[in-house]
Scaffold this motif. Structure first.
Motif, PDB file in Angstrom:
ATOM      1  N   PRO A  48      13.609  14.444 -14.261  1.00 50.76           N
ATOM      2  CA  PRO A  48      13.384  15.690 -14.987  1.00 50.76           C
ATOM      3  C   PRO A  48      12.122  16.375 -14.458  1.00 50.76           C
ATOM      4  O   PRO A  48      11.123  15.707 -14.174  1.00 50.76           O
ATOM      5  CB  PRO A  48      13.178  15.245 -16.431  1.00 50.76           C
ATOM      6  N   THR A  49      12.191  17.677 -14.332  1.00 48.42           N
ATOM      7  CA  THR A  49      11.013  18.444 -13.910  1.00 48.42           C
ATOM      8  C   THR A  49      10.068  18.587 -15.102  1.00 48.42           C
ATOM      9  O   THR A  49      10.502  18.684 -16.245  1.00 48.42           O
ATOM     10  CB  THR A  49      11.480  19.806 -13.373  1.00 48.42           C
ATOM     11  N   TRP A  63      13.287  20.243  -5.145  1.00 50.24           N
ATOM     12  CA  TRP A  63      12.953  18.906  -4.640  1.00 50.24           C
ATOM     13  C   TRP A  63      11.451  18.683  -4.806  1.00 50.24           C
ATOM     14  O   TRP A  63      10.685  19.645  -4.973  1.00 50.24           O
ATOM     15  CB  TRP A  63      13.393  18.682  -3.192  1.00 50.24           C
ATOM     16  N   SER A  64      11.071  17.419  -4.772  1.00 48.65           N
ATOM     17  CA  SER A  64       9.638  17.127  -4.938  1.00 48.65           C
ATOM     18  C   SER A  64       9.207  15.969  -4.056  1.00 48.65           C
ATOM     19  O   SER A  64      10.039  15.198  -3.561  1.00 48.65           O
ATOM     20  CB  SER A  64       9.330  16.800  -6.396  1.00 48.65           C
ATOM     21  N   MET A  65       7.905  15.898  -3.845  1.00 48.64           N
ATOM     22  CA  MET A  65       7.286  14.814  -3.081  1.00 48.64           C
ATOM     23  C   MET A  65       5.935  14.511  -3.725  1.00 48.64           C
ATOM     24  O   MET A  65       5.486  15.265  -4.588  1.00 48.64           O
ATOM     25  CB  MET A  65       7.017  15.267  -1.650  1.00 48.64           C
ATOM     26  N   VAL A 118      13.901  13.738  -5.742  1.00 49.99           N
ATOM     27  CA  VAL A 118      12.674  13.132  -5.229  1.00 49.99           C
ATOM     28  C   VAL A 118      12.953  12.722  -3.782  1.00 49.99           C
ATOM     29  O   VAL A 118      13.713  11.784  -3.533  1.00 49.99           O
ATOM     30  CB  VAL A 118      12.251  11.917  -6.095  1.00 49.99           C
ATOM     31  N   ILE A 119      12.366  13.443  -2.861  1.00 48.09           N
ATOM     32  CA  ILE A 119      12.671  13.229  -1.439  1.00 48.09           C
ATOM     33  C   ILE A 119      12.250  11.816  -1.018  1.00 48.09           C
ATOM     34  O   ILE A 119      11.174  11.339  -1.389  1.00 48.09           O
ATOM     35  CB  ILE A 119      11.961  14.297  -0.563  1.00 48.09           C
ATOM     36  N   HIS A 170       4.068  17.572  -5.579  1.00 49.14           N
ATOM     37  CA  HIS A 170       4.388  18.840  -4.900  1.00 49.14           C
ATOM     38  C   HIS A 170       5.835  19.169  -5.255  1.00 49.14           C
ATOM     39  O   HIS A 170       6.738  18.378  -4.986  1.00 49.14           O
ATOM     40  CB  HIS A 170       4.210  18.619  -3.404  1.00 49.14           C
ATOM     41  N   ARG A 171       6.058  20.305  -5.906  1.00 55.51           N
ATOM     42  CA  ARG A 171       7.410  20.665  -6.380  1.00 55.51           C
ATOM     43  C   ARG A 171       7.833  21.968  -5.714  1.00 55.51           C
ATOM     44  O   ARG A 171       7.230  23.023  -5.932  1.00 55.51           O
ATOM     45  CB  ARG A 171       7.369  20.801  -7.911  1.00 55.51           C
ATOM     46  N   CYS A 172       8.872  21.899  -4.891  1.00 55.57           N
ATOM     47  CA  CYS A 172       9.367  23.103  -4.213  1.00 55.57           C
ATOM     48  C   CYS A 172      10.311  23.860  -5.141  1.00 55.57           C
ATOM     49  O   CYS A 172      11.030  23.257  -5.944  1.00 55.57           O
ATOM     50  CB  CYS A 172      10.085  22.715  -2.922  1.00 55.57           C
ATOM     51  N   VAL A 173      10.368  25.169  -5.002  1.00 54.86           N
ATOM     52  CA  VAL A 173      11.261  26.007  -5.802  1.00 54.86           C
ATOM     53  C   VAL A 173      12.733  25.671  -5.529  1.00 54.86           C
ATOM     54  O   VAL A 173      13.613  25.964  -6.335  1.00 54.86           O
ATOM     55  CB  VAL A 173      10.948  27.505  -5.530  1.00 54.86           C
ATOM     56  N   GLU A 174      12.997  24.995  -4.401  1.00 52.31           N
ATOM     57  CA  GLU A 174      14.360  24.576  -4.066  1.00 52.31           C
ATOM     58  C   GLU A 174      14.843  23.381  -4.882  1.00 52.31           C
ATOM     59  O   GLU A 174      15.932  22.877  -4.637  1.00 52.31           O
ATOM     60  CB  GLU A 174      14.425  24.127  -2.598  1.00 52.31           C
TER      61      GLU A 174
END
Ligand code: MTE
Length: 317
Positions: free
Chosen positions: A292-293, A141-143, A284-285, A135-139
Motif C-alpha cells: 500500500p502507498t 513503483w518504489s525503491m 516494490v522494484i 523513493h516513490r515514482c508517479v508510475e
C-alpha cells in the motif's frame, strides 16, 4: 480526437522490469549499508577517478530508518528515469557521455549575491551525511536508497535569499550533443523543477551527491540531484546546474509537457489517483510484491504541516 501521449515511464512495470531483476533479489538492512553494497554495481566504463571519492562513505545518520528492505545497488542502478539519455529504464550505459567535471552550479535570482560554484568547492563546505530514503515514482513503483548529500537548507542559508523569494527553481544542464534525448524537440528541455521556500527548507529535502557509499553514479543524476521523498519522483531533478530564487511558481518539465496530468505539488497520496491509473499501491522494484502507498510516502509527520490551510488546493497533483 482524444489523444493520449504515453511516456516511456508509464508502461506497466511488469513489462518494463527485466525478469533478471526479479530473480536477483538481495536483502540488506540496517546502518552503514551504503558501503556494504558498494561492491555490487554493474561494471562501468573506465574513467578518471572521481575527485570527491575521498568524501565517501560519509557519516550515517541513524535518524532516517526504513520500513522495508533496501533496494540493492545493482537493481537501483539499472532501473532509472533520465530522459536526457533515453526513455527506457536501462540508461546506465547511455549515461557514459555525461561529463561530470568540471561542473558548476549557478545560484542566482533573488539572493544577496548571485554566484557560481564548482561542485568540489561546494562539497568541501556542506555537511555530507548518509540517509536511507524511500523513493516513490508517479508510475506506481518504489525503491529505497542510501543517499549521501546534505540538506538543501544548508545551501539556501549560505546563499542568503531575499525575503521576496517565494520559490526555488532548479534546472538541469542543456547539451544535446552530450545528452541525445535533448535532441527530441517535443520535450520542453532543459528539465526544470520547483519547490516553495517552506518545502525547500524542510530538513528532509536533500541535495544528493552520493549513493551506496560512493559518489553519485551518472544514472542517478551525477554530480548533484535533488531528492524530495514525500513527493512523486519527477520532482527530484537530476544533474542540476542552476538553482534560482524566484517569486513566481516555476512550471516544471512534466507540467509543461502535459499539464492535465502533472502539476506543481505532486505530493504522494494513495487516495488521489493519477488521471489514468490508481496510486493506492506500488510495485516494490526488485521484489515481486506490491504494497500500500503511504500518505506523503510515509513522511506525513515531517511535512503535513507545510500544507496546513491549503486543503481544497490540488496539492496531490
Ligand atoms: N531529472 C532529469 N533531469 N531528467 C529526468 O528524466 N526523471 C525524474 C527524476 N528526475 C528525470 C529527473 C523521474 S520521472 C524520476 S522517477 C526520478 O528522477 C528517477 O530517479 P532514479 O532514476 O534515481 O530512480
Amino acid at each position: 480526437m482524444h489523444l493520449i501521449r504515453r511516456k516511456g515511464w508509464e508502461i506497466p512495470e511488469r513489462e518494463a522490469t527485466p525478469e533478471a531483476l526479479f530473480l536477483n533479489r538481495r536483502a540488506v538492512l540496517g546502518a552503514g549499508v551504503g558501503s556494504i553494497l558498494a561492491g555490487v554495481a554493474p561494471a562501468m566504463a573506465a574513467e578518471e577517478p572521481d575527485p570527491s571519492a575521498g568524501l565517501y562513505p560519509a557519516k550515517h545518520n541513524d535518524a532516517f530508518t526504513l520500513d522495508r528492505e533496501l533496494t540493492p545497488e545493482k537493481i537501483n542502478s539499472q532501473y532509472n528515469n533520465f530522459y536526457e539519455f533515453g526513455t527506457q529504464k536501462k540508461v546506465f550505459t547511455a549515461v557514459d557521455s555525461l561529463k561530470i567535471r568540471p561542473w558548476t552550479i549557478k545560484v542566482d535570482g533573488m539572493v544577496e549575491k548571485a554566484r557560481e560554484i564548482g561542485i568540489d568547492d561546494l562539497l568541501k563546505t556542506m555537511p555530507l551525511e548518509e540517509r536511507l530514503y524511500r523513493h516513490r515514482c508517479v508510475e506506481a513503483w518504489s525503491m529505497t536508497i542510501p543517499w549521501t548529500g546534505f540538506p538543501l537548507k544548508a545551501l539556501i542559508d549560505a546563499a542568503r535569499p531575499l525575503s521576496s523569494a517565494k520559490y526555488v527553481r532548479f534546472e538541469t544542464f542543456l547539451d544535446p550533443k552530450m545528452a541525445p534525448g535533448q535532441k527530441q524537440s517535443w520535450y520542453p528541455w532543459p528539465y526544470v523543477e520547483g519547490l516553495t521556500m517552506a518545502e525547500a527548507t524542510n530538513d528532509l529535502t536533500m541535495l544528493v551527491t552520493g549513493a551506496y557509499g560512493k559518489p553519485l553514479a551518472r544514472q542517478f543524476g551525477a554530480p548533484i540531484r535533488l531528492h524530495v521523498p514525500w513527493k512523486y519522483g519527477f520532482k527530484s531533478i537530476k544533474s542540476i546546474t542552476r538553482i534560482s530564487f524566484v517569486d513566481e511558481q516555476p512550471k516544471n518539465f512534466w507540467q509543461s509537457l502535459q499539464s492535465s496530468e502533472y502539476g506543481f505539488w505532486a505530493n504522494v497520496n494513495p487516495e488521489v489517483p493519477h488521471p489514468r491509473w490508481s496510486q493506492a499501491t506500488e510495485e516494490v522494484i526488485g521484489t515481486s510484491t506490491r504494497r500500500p502507498t503511504l500518505l506523503y510516502n510515509g513522511y506525513a509527520e515531517q511535512v503535513a504541516g507545510i500544507y496546513k490551510g491549503m486543503e481544497g488546493q490540488k496539492i496531490y497533483f
